[in-house]
Design a protein around this motif. Structure first.
Motif, short mmCIF file in Angstrom:
data_model
loop_
_atom_site.label_atom_id
_atom_site.label_comp_id
_atom_site.label_asym_id
_atom_site.label_seq_id
_atom_site.Cartn_x
_atom_site.Cartn_y
_atom_site.Cartn_z
N VAL A 142 0.83 -1.20 0.00
CA VAL A 142 0.00 0.00 0.00
C VAL A 142 0.87 1.26 0.00
N GLY A 143 2.02 1.20 0.65
CA GLY A 143 2.89 2.37 0.70
C GLY A 143 3.40 2.81 -0.65
N VAL A 144 3.47 1.87 -1.60
CA VAL A 144 3.97 2.22 -2.93
C VAL A 144 3.01 3.14 -3.67
N LEU A 145 1.77 3.23 -3.20
CA LEU A 145 0.79 4.11 -3.86
C LEU A 145 1.15 5.57 -3.73
N ALA A 146 2.08 5.90 -2.83
CA ALA A 146 2.50 7.29 -2.68
C ALA A 146 3.58 7.68 -3.68
N ASP A 147 4.10 6.75 -4.45
CA ASP A 147 5.17 7.06 -5.40
C ASP A 147 4.79 8.12 -6.43
N PRO A 148 3.57 8.11 -6.99
CA PRO A 148 3.24 9.16 -7.98
C PRO A 148 3.27 10.57 -7.42
N LEU A 149 3.28 10.73 -6.11
CA LEU A 149 3.28 12.07 -5.53
C LEU A 149 4.58 12.81 -5.77
N TRP A 158 6.62 15.49 0.93
CA TRP A 158 5.78 14.74 1.86
C TRP A 158 5.51 13.32 1.40
N ALA A 159 6.08 12.92 0.27
CA ALA A 159 5.77 11.59 -0.27
C ALA A 159 6.20 10.48 0.68
N LEU A 160 7.37 10.60 1.29
CA LEU A 160 7.83 9.57 2.23
C LEU A 160 6.90 9.50 3.44
N LEU A 185 3.60 -0.63 13.24
CA LEU A 185 5.03 -0.32 13.11
C LEU A 185 5.65 -1.08 11.95
N LEU A 186 5.27 -2.34 11.80
CA LEU A 186 5.79 -3.13 10.68
C LEU A 186 5.39 -2.52 9.34
N GLY A 187 4.12 -2.16 9.20
CA GLY A 187 3.67 -1.57 7.95
C GLY A 187 4.33 -0.23 7.68
N LEU A 188 4.47 0.58 8.72
CA LEU A 188 5.09 1.90 8.57
C LEU A 188 6.55 1.78 8.13
N LEU A 189 7.32 0.92 8.81
CA LEU A 189 8.74 0.79 8.48
C LEU A 189 8.95 0.14 7.11
N ALA A 190 8.11 -0.84 6.78
CA ALA A 190 8.24 -1.48 5.46
C ALA A 190 8.01 -0.46 4.35
N ALA A 191 6.98 0.37 4.50
CA ALA A 191 6.71 1.39 3.48
C ALA A 191 7.84 2.41 3.42
N ALA A 192 8.38 2.80 4.56
CA ALA A 192 9.43 3.82 4.59
C ALA A 192 10.71 3.33 3.94
#
Length: 285
Positions: free
Chosen positions: A187-194, A203-205, A233-240
């Motif tokens: 789900v975190g990869v959805l912020a890449d187009p920003l 603010w993309a990260l 925390l797992l989801g947040l760090l994986a996306a970061a």
């Protein structure tokens, strides 16, 4: 006539900038990033989401299937890594990375009891030796030797980071924890187009981290996981970690090519392994 050559005149120093010119330069700011670094690569995004879905689903099946899924990503990385970094001996480097992937995967699959990563150092050592043997057997004059060796070892390190995902389902509630991490990754990869939007680029990260944390919490609630905040925390760090890795590699010229984009997606996904393993060991187990 003297034999002493005439001294050449020193070049004139450049005129200092006026106060108005310095203010105008500071307002413009340095143009550091090339245009390609501000593009969201759809193939990289699809590769990352496919890896997250595959590992997340296999986490409920068997640790062996997780190891095989990670090995598949390692082979994709081995195929595209030389093109991504424009290495001088691509076939040999791909072979070294593929051999390292097989060895490290076998080291985990053949270990039936904790610690499940006890043979990983040995597999990594053999893989590094293979990387040096590859350089010794090159017949092209060995151009860019240091760059080639460091790139091979870095690729092996990225693969070893991904192998750390394999033993997570063996831990208590490890399957839910791994699914939460993979949800954050996908789900975190959805912020890449920003990164294409100037106002949202910085603010993309942060947005990716928020999306990843929320995705981890959703998985925890749906799976009835007893620990909500470790999942977030797992989801947040994986996306970061994944987003930061893609942003770093986005400046490479070869990212315009399909194989290199696959390598970026695979490497940014595999790097999540060590982070997820540490969080599970200290906050979930």
């Amino acid at each position: 006539m003297s034999d002493v050559p005439e001294q050449q005149q020193a070049p004139e120093a450049a005129a200092p900038l006026t106060r108005r010119e310095r203010r105008a330069s500071s307002r413009r700011g340095p143009q550091v990033l090339p245009g390609r670094a501000l593009l969201a690569r759809p193939l990289t995004m699809v590769t990352t989401m496919a890896f997250a879905a595959l590992v997340g689903l296999t986490s409920y099946a068997s640790p062996g299937f997780v190891a095989v899924s990670v090995a598949l990503a390692g082979l994709v990385l081995a195929w595209g890594w030389p093109q991504l970094l424009s290495l001088p001996s691509p076939r040999g480097t791909s072979t070294v990375l593929a051999v390292g992937t097989v060895l490290m995967t076998a080291a985990v699959l053949l270990t039936d009891e904790a610690p499940y990563l006890q043979w990983m150092p040995a597999a990594m050592a053999v893989s590094v030796i293979a990387a040096f043997l590859h350089q010794l057997m090159r017949r092209d004059g060995r151009p860019r030797l240091a760059e080639s060796v460091s790139a091979s070892v870095t690729g092996l390190a990225v693969i070893s980071a991904g192998i750390a995902l394999a033993p997570i389902p063996e831990v208590l509630h490890g399957d839910h924890a791994l699914a939460a991490a993979m949800a954050g990754l996908g789900v975190g990869v959805l912020a890449d187009p920003l990164i294409k939007v100037p106002l949202l680029r910085q603010w993309a990260l942060f947005i990716s981290m928020v999306l990843g944390g929320l995705a981890g919490m959703v998985v925890s609630v749906v799976a009835d996981h007893p620990r909500l905040w470790p999942a977030a925390l797992l989801g947040l760090l994986a996306a970061a970690v994944s987003h930061a890795a893609r942003r770093v590699m986005a400046v490479l010229p070869a990212t315009a090519m399909a194989r290199a984009q696959l390598a970026v997606g695979a490497s940014s996904s595999l790097l999540v392994g060590v982070v997820a393993y540490v969080v599970v060991r200290y906050f979930v187990a």
